[in-house]
Structures are given as C-alpha cells and as structure tokens.
Write an enzyme that holds these catalytic residues in place. Sequence first.
Site, mmCIF file in Angstrom:
data_model
loop_
_atom_site.group_PDB
_atom_site.id
_atom_site.type_symbol
_atom_site.label_atom_id
_atom_site.label_comp_id
_atom_site.label_asym_id
_atom_site.label_seq_id
_atom_site.Cartn_x
_atom_site.Cartn_y
_atom_site.Cartn_z
ATOM 1 N N GLU A 7 42.684 35.310 39.044
ATOM 2 C CA GLU A 7 42.695 36.675 38.493
ATOM 3 C C GLU A 7 44.102 37.113 38.070
ATOM 4 O OE1 GLU A 7 41.265 39.732 41.170
ATOM 5 O OE2 GLU A 7 41.382 41.274 39.632
ATOM 6 N N LYS A 30 39.073 35.406 36.137
ATOM 7 C CA LYS A 30 38.775 36.843 36.254
ATOM 8 C C LYS A 30 39.874 37.623 35.525
ATOM 9 C CE LYS A 30 38.008 40.495 39.663
ATOM 10 N NZ LYS A 30 37.344 40.847 40.915
#
Length: 342
Positions: free
Chosen positions: A177, A219
Amino acid sequence: MNSQQIINTAKMLVSNDKGLLAMDESNPTCNKRFTKLGIPQTEEARRSYRELIVTAPGLGEFISGAILYDETIRQFKKDGTMFVKVITDAGIIPGIKVDTGAKDLAGHPGEKITEGLDGLRDRLKEYYQMGARFAKWRAVIAVGDCIPSQSCIEANAHALARYASLCQEAGLVPIVEPEVLMDGGHTLEQCSEITEKVLRTVFNQLYTQRVILEGIILKPNMVLPGLTCSKQATVDEVADATVKCLLRAVPASVPGIAFLSGGQTPELASVRLNAMNVKFRSRLPWEMAFSFARAIQQPALEIWQGEESNVLEAQKALYHRAMCNRSARRGEYNSLIERNKT
Ligand code: 13P
C-alpha cells in the site's frame, strides 16, 4: 515458502467480485474516530465495535478478507469465540496490519517513512499461526512544495519490498500500500505523475527483492486532485486518469488492485470504483477491487455511537456499503442500489 499457496490466496482475495474490509485502525486512529462521536476510548469499546463488524450477518457475501490490527487479532467475542474464528467461519480470510506506523523521515520536513521491519519475521510467524493469511503495510507519500522527494519515495518503496518478501517467506500475501495523500492543493495531473513515479519505484524494488508479483495485492490511491485544489475532477476524469496511470506502472502479473478510500466519502468511493469497472473492466489484466476502511465503516460507526441498542442498524449499514462496493466492482452500482438500504 509455498508459492502456489500464496498465489491462490491472492487470487481468492480478489475473486467473485468481492473486496477487502480494512478494520485495522491502530489504537490511536480508532480512538480519534471514537472521540469525534463521543464514544469512550477504551479497549472494551474497541472490542465491542470490532465484534459488531465481524458478526455482521452476510458480510462474507461481499468481503473476501478482513484486515485486523494486533489488538483485534487477539480479541474474542463476548461469548469467548476468537474473532479470527468468527471471520474464518464467515468465509472471510483474516489479514493483519504489520507496519508500526509512519514516522518523520529524518532530514525531510513534511515527509514520512513507515517503520516495522525489525523483528517482522518473528511477528509474521506468530500471525500465521494465529490464522492470518495476508498482511498489510502502508507507506504514505505527502504532496506539497518540492515534495515528495526522491529519497522519501525510494525509502518507502524499499521498506515495502522488504516487507513483501518477508511476508511471502512466511506464507502470507502482502498487501502493498503506497498511498499518495489527498491533502493539499495539487492537481489531478500532479497526483497522476507522482502516483506513477511511486508505483514504478515500488515495482522496481519488489523485483529487486525477488517478490512474486502473482502473490501480492496492490493497494493504491485513486488518482485525484488534492482536497483544496480549485479544479476538482469529474467521475470520468478520475476513472480515466487512475486507469491510465495504473496501466503504465502495474505489471499484468499482479492479480488484483484493491483501492484505499483515503478520505473520500463512501458514495464517491463507490461511484468512482464503479466508473472504472464500467469503462475498463473487460480490458484490464488485473481485478479492480476495494480495500476500504472509512468508506465502508463510517456510516456504521456513526449509527453505532457506542450503544448496544444500535448494533443491528449499524450492521445493516455495514452490509449495505459492502454490497454497494461489490456492485461497483461489477460496474452495476447506481443510485437505486445506493438508496435501497433494506
Ligand atoms: P481508508 O479506506 O480509510 O483510506 O483506509 C484504508 C487503509 O487501510 C489505510 O491504511
């Protein structure tokens, strides 16, 4: 490492038009959200709230994986059942946030580096034994005058890759992420340029650290103008800019992209995810899913208010948002689905 098991788990996390529920707020973040609503900032309040989430009826219809926090993965329902068992029994894969937070990057005012690599191998082993099958690490990239710096991007990408490699060694799928923040007055174009640069750097580092791309989930942020930018973008502009950027920087071997919501309202996050899937779904190499925290949880949290008597209504709101986002993954989300809250 059993690569096939990791690859299968990664595929499962983004299959059947499902997505991830991020419920991994650290204690300080969770407390901050509780404070705004006058909910007590106690371990018991956090436990009750997480019990509300994991016992929401039917959540497994739309949610493939739930990201937990260290406190939560060790907690139980009031009746003594471990949350991990409740989640697994609902057909949801348990995951765990393993970074220890974003700290000031020395010599770089306004920039952060995510910490948590020390001792990570042992922590991952323990989380696997507890039932987790995937993990999450969030890097934050702030946008402003002369930032992000190359050094901030590289340091965060390197940490993400070290984390991802350790996860795969331990049999866990790493959720990678790198979040370019929405705060600031930057334009859509600036966000796109920075997001592309960040993603290219991250994938270079993942390659250098020998991470199996088929066994990760990316992500990222959606490509958006900064919150205070005078020129906001239409839904189509966001969808086009986001997919264009991802196509340039994300290898086709990655099974899925699960967006964070980053402070967008729940409806906007669904509308934008839907637009991307309507326009591009049939032509993309990866699944385009969601891994929202605020954009799934916020309405439920506001209904709950810390009161037992509000649990059922809050669970309905959670179920509804999860359902809306499954529809958005299919490109079938619309205002009728949004309004139909029963
Ligand atoms: P938001 O969807 O609220 O941005 O949270 C996603 C997340 O997991 C942040 O790390």
